[in-house]
Each structure stands twice: as C-alpha cells, then as structure tokens.
Design an enzyme around this catalytic site. Structure first.
Site, PDB file in Angstrom:
ATOM      1  N   ASP A  38       0.864  -1.167   0.000  1.00  0.00           N
ATOM      2  CA  ASP A  38       0.000   0.000   0.000  1.00  0.00           C
ATOM      3  C   ASP A  38       0.904   1.220   0.000  1.00  0.00           C
ATOM      4  O   ASP A  38       2.042   1.159   0.499  1.00  0.00           O
ATOM      5  CB  ASP A  38      -0.905   0.012   1.241  1.00  0.00           C
ATOM      6  CG  ASP A  38      -2.137   0.884   1.059  1.00  0.00           C
ATOM      7  OD1 ASP A  38      -3.218   0.328   0.774  1.00  0.00           O
ATOM      8  OD2 ASP A  38      -2.025   2.120   1.194  1.00  0.00           O
ATOM      9  N   TYR A 154     -11.979   7.766 -14.910  1.00  0.00           N
ATOM     10  CA  TYR A 154     -12.109   6.457 -14.264  1.00  0.00           C
ATOM     11  C   TYR A 154     -12.746   5.456 -15.218  1.00  0.00           C
ATOM     12  O   TYR A 154     -12.254   4.333 -15.406  1.00  0.00           O
ATOM     13  CB  TYR A 154     -12.954   6.614 -13.000  1.00  0.00           C
ATOM     14  CG  TYR A 154     -13.197   5.353 -12.208  1.00  0.00           C
ATOM     15  CD1 TYR A 154     -12.256   4.889 -11.302  1.00  0.00           C
ATOM     16  CD2 TYR A 154     -14.394   4.641 -12.354  1.00  0.00           C
ATOM     17  CE1 TYR A 154     -12.493   3.727 -10.555  1.00  0.00           C
ATOM     18  CE2 TYR A 154     -14.633   3.494 -11.613  1.00  0.00           C
ATOM     19  CZ  TYR A 154     -13.686   3.044 -10.718  1.00  0.00           C
ATOM     20  OH  TYR A 154     -13.917   1.904  -9.986  1.00  0.00           O
TER      21      TYR A 154
END
Length: 262
Positions: A38, A154
């Site tokens: 992450d 997106y």
C-alpha cells in the site's frame, strides 16, 4: 474450504484497506502467503499483522516501477516464489466532462491503467519463467457499462483495463498463467478517500445495483482464482445489462439517454 491456494504467494497492491485487505484475508484463509502493499505503509503493516507470520508488508507507489521491483524482490526473498498478483489500486476524478482538467486525467491514467502496465513488466517475467501464476486486475462495472460520464477518466481507464485483461488472458493462458478481471459495482470501502471533485455536482445515472461488503468481494476473488474464472462480478444484474447492450447498442444508449433526461 478449498486448499487449492495452499502455499501459494500473493502480491496485492492497494492491500491496506477495502477490497485489497478483504482479498488478503480470503487468500490467507486458504493457506496463501501474502505480500500486502500500500502507499500507506502503516495500513499495509496493520493488515499483515492481522494475518500473522504468513504475511509481510511493504510500501509501494504503483506509479514508481522501482517500488514494484522492490516488492517483487521482497516476495521472492521472503517466500521464494510468486503465484498471484492482484493489481488493485484505483482513484476517481468526478465532475462534468468539461470541468475535469488534463492533469486529473493524467493522474487517473497513471494510477488506474499504467500501474498495471508497470506490474506486468515487473512480475510477468517471473510468472512466465515458472510457467504458472494468476493475475487479478481490479476494474469496475464502469468498465463494462457506459454510465460513468460523471467520472470519465475512471470509466475510460476501467474500460481499457477490461480490454487489457481480456487480451492478456488470451496471451497468457497457453503459457500456464491465468487472468481474472474483477468488475465490482457498489462495495463498502474507503474509496471515497481517493475521489477528487471538479466543477458543479453531477447527477449520476445507472442501474440500481446492490452494495456489498468488501469481505464478500474478497471471497469472490479467492474463489475465482481457485476455479480459474475470468470475470468476477459483485452484482449478477450486470449480466442483463450486458445482454441488452450487446443485442442493440444504439437502442441501449438511447434508453439510457432518455432515462437521464427525465
């Protein structure tokens, strides 16, 4: 529960929360060892801590190929091989088409699409050399259906990712490597942290699809890897939309446009 994934090693980007975290848990429950990555190292470490000795955490910025190379090297040094790579990072720019600036497009493309390109460059040689493995790309129902004009960068990247995944699956299957494409609808995650808004608020349209828990999605991903399923949906209703779209695209778009104008 299937033991098909026992002793496999999975690398998950964006694994510190949401779908990534849930998939890490689902795979670990089946005996896999997990490399949780992450951009927020603390989140990655928290998830790895939840999984215990069968997991390790790493900070990784998926826009930096050197970070992904370090993750690959860590996985190989710690566990000896890599079997599953899940590309799970995504951000949104939301607004009317004319209000979203070029730099927002560039950021979304870099994170949502080019991150997968980088991942392929880093991890595929290892998978090809061993002649086995599984890649999971997190796309979206926005990559299957045309509703997302209020989040067009997106939507464009997710459509691209679906196409990339389909073609990649054809290329890799004869080489012993499988591909799955996760296309979730509504999922209860913290993705709102990754949304940037531009211009006046928009009114999204689309089919009423259920919102599911991230844990349910993680289980679906693990099952798809175990059964070699390409398309992973969180809302079966999407199938009906895809059938209607395929049967008459012009009519389908006309219906959506009419619904939007109401």
């Amino acid at each position: 529960m299937s033991t098909h994934l026992a002793d496999t090693v999975a690398v998950i980007t964006g694994g510190g929360s949401g779908i990534g975290r849930a998939t890490a848990h689902a795979l670990a429950a089946r005996g896999a060892r997990i490399v949780v990555t992450d951009i927020d190292l603390q989140r990655a470490e928290t998830v790895a801590g939840e999984l215990g000795d069968q997991a390790v955490a790493a900070a990784a910025d998926v826009t930096d190929i050197a970070d992904l190379e370090q993750v690959r090297d860590l996985a190989l040094a710690r566990f000896g091989h890599i079997d599953v790579v899940m590309n799970n990072v995504g951000v949104l720019a939301v607004g009317t088409v004319e209000d979203i600036p070029l730099e927002a497009w560039q950021r979304v493309i870099d994170l949502n699409l080019l991150s997968v390109v980088r991942s392929n460059l880093v991890f595929l040689p290892t998978l090809l050399e061993q002649g086995s493995g599984h890649i999971v790309n997190t796309a979206s129902t926005a990559g299957l259906l045309p509703y997302g004009f209020d989040r067009l960068p997106y939507t464009a990247t997710k459509h691209a990712l679906v196409g990339l995944s389909e073609s990649l699956a054809l290329y890799l299957r004869p080489r012993g490597i499988r591909v799955s494409c996760l296309c979730p609808a509504g999922v209860a995650t913290n993705i709102s942290e990754q949304i940037t808004f531009y211009g006046e608020p928009t009114t999204p349209i689309g089919p009423k699809l259920p919102i599911v828990a991230a844990e349910e999605v993680g289980e679906s991903v693990a099952e798809a890897i175990g059964t070699d399923r390409f398309l992973i949906l969180t809302a079966p209703e999407v199938i009906d939309e895809l059938r209607e779209r395929a049967a008459d695209l012009d009519g389908y778009l006309a219906r959506i446009a009419a619904d939007y104008q109401k």
